[in-house]
Design a protein around this motif. Sequence first.
Motif, PDB file in Angstrom:
ATOM      1  N   LYS A 258      -0.809  11.480 -35.903  1.00 24.35           N
ATOM      2  CA  LYS A 258      -1.421  12.596 -35.171  1.00 24.35           C
ATOM      3  C   LYS A 258      -2.836  12.229 -34.718  1.00 24.35           C
ATOM      4  O   LYS A 258      -3.229  12.512 -33.581  1.00 24.35           O
ATOM      5  N   LEU A 259      -3.583  11.577 -35.607  1.00 24.15           N
ATOM      6  CA  LEU A 259      -4.953  11.177 -35.282  1.00 24.15           C
ATOM      7  C   LEU A 259      -4.970  10.139 -34.167  1.00 24.15           C
ATOM      8  O   LEU A 259      -5.792  10.212 -33.253  1.00 24.15           O
ATOM      9  N   ARG A 260      -4.053   9.174 -34.232  1.00 27.68           N
ATOM     10  CA  ARG A 260      -4.011   8.130 -33.203  1.00 27.68           C
ATOM     11  C   ARG A 260      -3.552   8.679 -31.858  1.00 27.68           C
ATOM     12  O   ARG A 260      -3.894   8.131 -30.818  1.00 27.68           O
TER      13      ARG A 260
ATOM     14  N   ALA B 138     -10.632  14.279 -32.898  1.00 28.14           N
ATOM     15  CA  ALA B 138     -10.348  13.106 -33.733  1.00 28.14           C
ATOM     16  C   ALA B 138     -11.395  12.965 -34.834  1.00 28.14           C
ATOM     17  O   ALA B 138     -11.070  12.645 -35.979  1.00 28.14           O
ATOM     18  N   THR B 139     -12.659  13.207 -34.477  1.00 24.24           N
ATOM     19  CA  THR B 139     -13.738  13.117 -35.458  1.00 24.24           C
ATOM     20  C   THR B 139     -13.577  14.181 -36.536  1.00 24.24           C
ATOM     21  O   THR B 139     -13.928  13.957 -37.694  1.00 24.24           O
ATOM     22  N   GLU B 140     -13.047  15.321 -36.155  1.00 22.42           N
ATOM     23  CA  GLU B 140     -12.821  16.399 -37.113  1.00 22.42           C
ATOM     24  C   GLU B 140     -11.679  16.059 -38.074  1.00 22.42           C
ATOM     25  O   GLU B 140     -11.730  16.397 -39.262  1.00 22.42           O
TER      26      GLU B 140
ATOM     27  N   SER C 168      -9.775   1.309 -40.845  1.00 22.47           N
ATOM     28  CA  SER C 168     -10.472   0.494 -39.861  1.00 22.47           C
ATOM     29  C   SER C 168      -9.875   0.695 -38.466  1.00 22.47           C
ATOM     30  O   SER C 168     -10.604   0.865 -37.484  1.00 22.47           O
ATOM     31  N   GLY C 169      -8.550   0.690 -38.388  1.00 19.68           N
ATOM     32  CA  GLY C 169      -7.882   0.880 -37.105  1.00 19.68           C
ATOM     33  C   GLY C 169      -8.145   2.245 -36.511  1.00 19.68           C
ATOM     34  O   GLY C 169      -8.354   2.385 -35.298  1.00 19.68           O
ATOM     35  N   VAL C 170      -8.171   3.253 -37.363  1.00 16.06           N
ATOM     36  CA  VAL C 170      -8.423   4.623 -36.897  1.00 16.06           C
ATOM     37  C   VAL C 170      -9.860   4.754 -36.395  1.00 16.06           C
ATOM     38  O   VAL C 170     -10.115   5.387 -35.367  1.00 16.06           O
ATOM     39  N   MET C 171     -10.790   4.143 -37.111  1.00 15.24           N
ATOM     40  CA  MET C 171     -12.194   4.175 -36.687  1.00 15.24           C
ATOM     41  C   MET C 171     -12.355   3.491 -35.329  1.00 15.24           C
ATOM     42  O   MET C 171     -13.082   3.978 -34.464  1.00 15.24           O
ATOM     43  N   THR C 172     -11.689   2.360 -35.146  1.00 18.97           N
ATOM     44  CA  THR C 172     -11.741   1.649 -33.868  1.00 18.97           C
ATOM     45  C   THR C 172     -11.209   2.541 -32.759  1.00 18.97           C
ATOM     46  O   THR C 172     -11.794   2.609 -31.671  1.00 18.97           O
TER      47      THR C 172
ATOM     48  N   ILE D  57     -11.166   5.839 -32.653  1.00 19.25           N
ATOM     49  CA  ILE D  57     -12.102   6.923 -32.384  1.00 19.25           C
ATOM     50  C   ILE D  57     -13.305   6.424 -31.603  1.00 19.25           C
ATOM     51  O   ILE D  57     -13.789   7.073 -30.672  1.00 19.25           O
ATOM     52  N   ASN D  58     -13.798   5.241 -31.956  1.00 21.57           N
ATOM     53  CA  ASN D  58     -14.963   4.686 -31.256  1.00 21.57           C
ATOM     54  C   ASN D  58     -14.658   4.346 -29.809  1.00 21.57           C
ATOM     55  O   ASN D  58     -15.551   4.356 -28.962  1.00 21.57           O
ATOM     56  N   LYS D  59     -13.387   4.040 -29.495  1.00 21.18           N
ATOM     57  CA  LYS D  59     -13.005   3.712 -28.122  1.00 21.18           C
ATOM     58  C   LYS D  59     -12.860   4.964 -27.247  1.00 21.18           C
ATOM     59  O   LYS D  59     -12.890   4.855 -26.026  1.00 21.18           O
ATOM     60  N   LEU D  60     -12.693   6.129 -27.896  1.00 21.16           N
ATOM     61  CA  LEU D  60     -12.550   7.364 -27.120  1.00 21.16           C
ATOM     62  C   LEU D  60     -13.869   7.699 -26.417  1.00 21.16           C
ATOM     63  O   LEU D  60     -14.943   7.482 -26.955  1.00 21.16           O
ATOM     64  N   ALA D  61     -13.738   8.247 -25.220  1.00 20.32           N
ATOM     65  CA  ALA D  61     -14.939   8.564 -24.440  1.00 20.32           C
ATOM     66  C   ALA D  61     -15.526   9.904 -24.824  1.00 20.32           C
ATOM     67  O   ALA D  61     -14.896  10.787 -25.273  1.00 20.32           O
TER      68      ALA D  61
END
Length: 84
Positions: free
Chosen positions: A34-36, A44-46, A74-78, A80-84
Motif C-alpha cells: 500500500k505504501l509503495r 506516504a510520509t504519514e 530502505s527501499g520504502v524510504m527511497t 518516498i524520497n523520490k516522490l515529488a
Amino acid sequence: MANHKSSVKRIRQTASRRLHNRYYAKTMRNAVRKLRATTDKAAATELLPKVQKMLDKLAKNNIIHKNKAANIKSGVMTHINKLA
C-alpha cells in the motif's frame, strides 16, 4: 505420525505459530504494498512510521529476518524520497 507426547505437542504448537506468523507477515506485506503504491508524498510520509514499527516488531520476534526488515525500510524510504 509422531510417537512421543512431546512431539505431538510440538506439532500442534508449530501449526498454531505458523498461522500466527503468516497472518502478521501477510499484514506487513500488504502495508508495504500500500505504501509503495502511494503517489502522494504527504500520505506516504504519514504511513511510514506505522510500516517501520510493524517491520521492527516482526524482526524483533524473528517472524522476518532483521536484514530483510532493514532492506524493506530502505527501499520504502527511497520510494518516498523520490516522490515529488
